[in-house]
Design a protein around this motif. Structure first.
Motif, mmCIF file in Angstrom:
data_model
loop_
_atom_site.group_PDB
_atom_site.id
_atom_site.type_symbol
_atom_site.label_atom_id
_atom_site.label_comp_id
_atom_site.label_asym_id
_atom_site.label_seq_id
_atom_site.Cartn_x
_atom_site.Cartn_y
_atom_site.Cartn_z
ATOM 1 N N TYR A 236 0.848 -1.185 0.000
ATOM 2 C CA TYR A 236 0.000 0.000 0.000
ATOM 3 C C TYR A 236 0.887 1.240 0.000
ATOM 4 O O TYR A 236 1.596 1.517 0.976
ATOM 5 N N PRO A 237 0.898 2.041 -1.089
ATOM 6 C CA PRO A 237 1.879 3.125 -1.236
ATOM 7 C C PRO A 237 1.723 4.260 -0.221
ATOM 8 O O PRO A 237 2.708 4.867 0.183
ATOM 9 N N ASN A 238 0.480 4.551 0.202
ATOM 10 C CA ASN A 238 0.279 5.618 1.190
ATOM 11 C C ASN A 238 1.041 5.327 2.477
ATOM 12 O O ASN A 238 1.653 6.221 3.078
ATOM 13 N N ALA A 239 1.009 4.053 2.891
ATOM 14 C CA ALA A 239 1.711 3.655 4.111
ATOM 15 C C ALA A 239 3.229 3.746 3.921
ATOM 16 O O ALA A 239 3.963 4.144 4.835
ATOM 17 N N MET A 240 3.702 3.370 2.728
ATOM 18 C CA MET A 240 5.137 3.495 2.436
ATOM 19 C C MET A 240 5.579 4.949 2.581
ATOM 20 O O MET A 240 6.617 5.248 3.176
ATOM 21 N N HIS A 241 4.781 5.847 2.012
ATOM 22 C CA HIS A 241 5.129 7.270 2.050
ATOM 23 C C HIS A 241 5.143 7.790 3.473
ATOM 24 O O HIS A 241 6.083 8.500 3.868
ATOM 25 N N LEU A 270 4.471 2.816 -7.550
ATOM 26 C CA LEU A 270 3.101 2.321 -7.424
ATOM 27 C C LEU A 270 2.093 3.428 -7.727
ATOM 28 O O LEU A 270 0.910 3.324 -7.413
ATOM 29 N N LYS A 271 2.599 4.541 -8.316
ATOM 30 C CA LYS A 271 1.762 5.656 -8.807
ATOM 31 C C LYS A 271 1.143 6.492 -7.690
ATOM 32 O O LYS A 271 0.071 7.084 -7.886
ATOM 33 N N TYR A 272 1.807 6.555 -6.518
ATOM 34 C CA TYR A 272 1.320 7.428 -5.455
ATOM 35 C C TYR A 272 1.902 8.819 -5.698
ATOM 36 O O TYR A 272 3.125 9.016 -5.654
ATOM 37 N N LYS A 298 10.769 13.025 -15.216
ATOM 38 C CA LYS A 298 9.811 11.930 -15.431
ATOM 39 C C LYS A 298 8.852 11.815 -14.246
ATOM 40 O O LYS A 298 7.626 11.694 -14.423
ATOM 41 N N TYR A 299 9.398 11.869 -13.026
ATOM 42 C CA TYR A 299 8.539 11.728 -11.842
ATOM 43 C C TYR A 299 7.708 12.986 -11.593
ATOM 44 O O TYR A 299 6.569 12.899 -11.130
#
Length: 452
Positions: A236-241, A270-272, A298-299
């Motif tokens: 889950y990308p939100n948690a990674m961030h 993961l497109k977050y 790019k990002y």
């Protein structure tokens, strides 16, 4: 380029039939570009409406969203040849409305449900989400009363879903409580998220951690970190961030910094959007990683694909300035107009006009200066800086150092470091303003402190 403000209103274009046939090469069985596809479809419509429908039906699942929107409207509209194909239309209207944020498509889809022309197989959460999206559209159009009615409808669906123990509905209802948009306590929001997280609903696991952090208790902070790590296990990308942010705030050793960077990159891939923007900054600054301007661009571009105005404007500014190795005034202008379409802030479109006259195909510096000033007077920071530079150095206009100093000061007082230095030096040398050593030292010190 037109100086008239442009509104990014995403209404589908109707599939009109051209007055005379055109020879168009069939692009492919899968839509590639709106222009080619519309030409090909118009040619088919001239020959056979049925063939056009067959072609659209075969290709729609992989079509661009704007073409899906057209197909949905095409099927929905009553016509003298065939009865409306409501069930098929509903599929495309819903997709275009949610994914492409096409207001008319979403409105037509919900009309089909209200009039019972299609079977409503949506969950309470899906219905709530669609009405909430319509509420956003109406707010954007300044239809406040209609927007409130749609929002109240969305809340009622979320509430019913929460009472039925539907995790998505529980989460969204908890979020609205936390945001202060519906009545309720932090305790109630925590209870909803805890229950949804116990169902292994990953977004709720993450948001339960967010709410635990809000309590300010150390024991809850530790529990929040555990929840973030659990959500990361589900990619889950939100948690990674969020875990990267916490680690960055407390990192003491090199391995912690590397962990932050790795988490930001994983979430970005993961497109977050928040992580895309953060990782772009890391690559641009070259902090603990190799400097990579093309990677940063790019990002930044990926982050700008969101509806976050800051990300859109920063990407546009990078393209305008060429600081990342690529200058593209046309794409920069497109992004300024996209930001204006979201905010309706006229300063943005004024600035876009200025950029076109300053850097575009037909340069006109007096016009550029005029538009920079208009945008600056509306409070647009970058316009203040650009206008100050144009007047300071006489870029295609007469030098006016007093005017330059005035706008450097405005930008400096909004935190622009380069302007702090420029205004400080003008005060020091009495250049365009009365010399003031004390104020000069203050602005130069501010510039030095912020640069660090």
């Amino acid at each position: 380029n037109s100086m008239k403000p442009k509104i990014a209103d995403k209404k589908p274009v109707s599939l009109s039939v051209p007055s005379s046939p055109t020879v168009v090469k069939k692009p492919s069985d899968i839509f590639k570009s709106d222009e080619d596809d519309r030409q090909y479809l118009n040619e088919l419509l001239l020959r056979s409406r049925q063939k056009a429908l067959i072609y659209m039906d075969r290709a729609a699942d992989k079509a661009s969203i704007s073409i899906v929107a057209q197909y949905g409207i095409f099927l929905y509209d009553v016509n003298p040849y065939d009865p409306p194909e409501y069930e098929k239309a509903a599929k495309h209207l819903k997709r275009a409305g949610i994914e492409g944020r096409y207001r008319d498509c979403l409105s037509n889809y919900l009309t089909l449900i209200r009039e019972k022309k299609i079977t409503n197989n949506n969950s309470s959460y899906e219905m709530g989400k669609m009405y909430e999206l319509l509420s956003e559209f109406e707010n954007w159009m300044d239809n406040r009363i209609v927007a409130k009615d749609y929002f109240d409808l969305s809340v009622s669906y979320y509430k019913n879903g929460a009472l039925s123990n539907h995790p998505e509905s529980m989460l969204r209802y908890a979020q609205l409580i936390n945001e202060g948009r519906v009545k309720g306590s932090l305790k109630k929001a925590l209870g909803l998220c805890r229950k949804a997280s116990e169902m292994n609903h990953t977004p709720s696991i993450y948001y339960y951690g967010v709410l635990l952090e809000k309590t300010g208790l150390r024991v809850n902070m530790n529990k929040a970190i555990e929840l973030y790590e659990k959500a990361i296990g589900y990619k889950y990308p939100n948690a990674m961030h969020r875990l990267a942010e916490i680690t960055e705030e407390n990192c003491m050793i090199k391995s912690d910094r590397q962990k932050c960077i790795d988490l930001y990159k994983k979430a970005a891939d993961l497109k977050y959007h928040k992580s895309m923007y953060k990782y772009a900054q890391i690559l641009e600054e070259g902090n603990y990683v190799m400097l990579n301007k093309s990677g940063a661009l790019k990002y930044y571009k990926s982050a700008a694909d969101s509806y976050n105005v800051k990300y859109i404007l920063d990407y546009a500014e990078a393209l305008k300035s060429g600081r990342l190795g690529v200058t593209d005034i046309d794409e920069a202008t497109e992004n300024y107009e996209k930001a204006y379409g979201i905010t309706k802030d006229e300063a943005i479109i004024f600035y876009s006009n200025a950029v076109n006259f300053h850097h575009g195909r037909v340069m006109n510096m007096p016009m550029a200066a005029s538009w920079y000033k208009k945008a600056a007077d509306y409070g647009f920071l970058e316009a203040m800086v650009e206008y100050a530079k144009v007047m300071h150095f006489g870029q295609g206009v007469p030098v006016n150092k007093a005017e330059a100093a005035k706008y450097y000061k405005k930008a400096a007082d909004q935190g622009h470091i380069e302007s702090m230095y420029s205004y400080g030096m003008m005060l020091k040398n009495g250049d365009g303003v009365k010399a003031n050593p004390a104020e000069s030292d203050r602005y130069l010190a501010m510039a030095a402190a912020n640069k660090k």
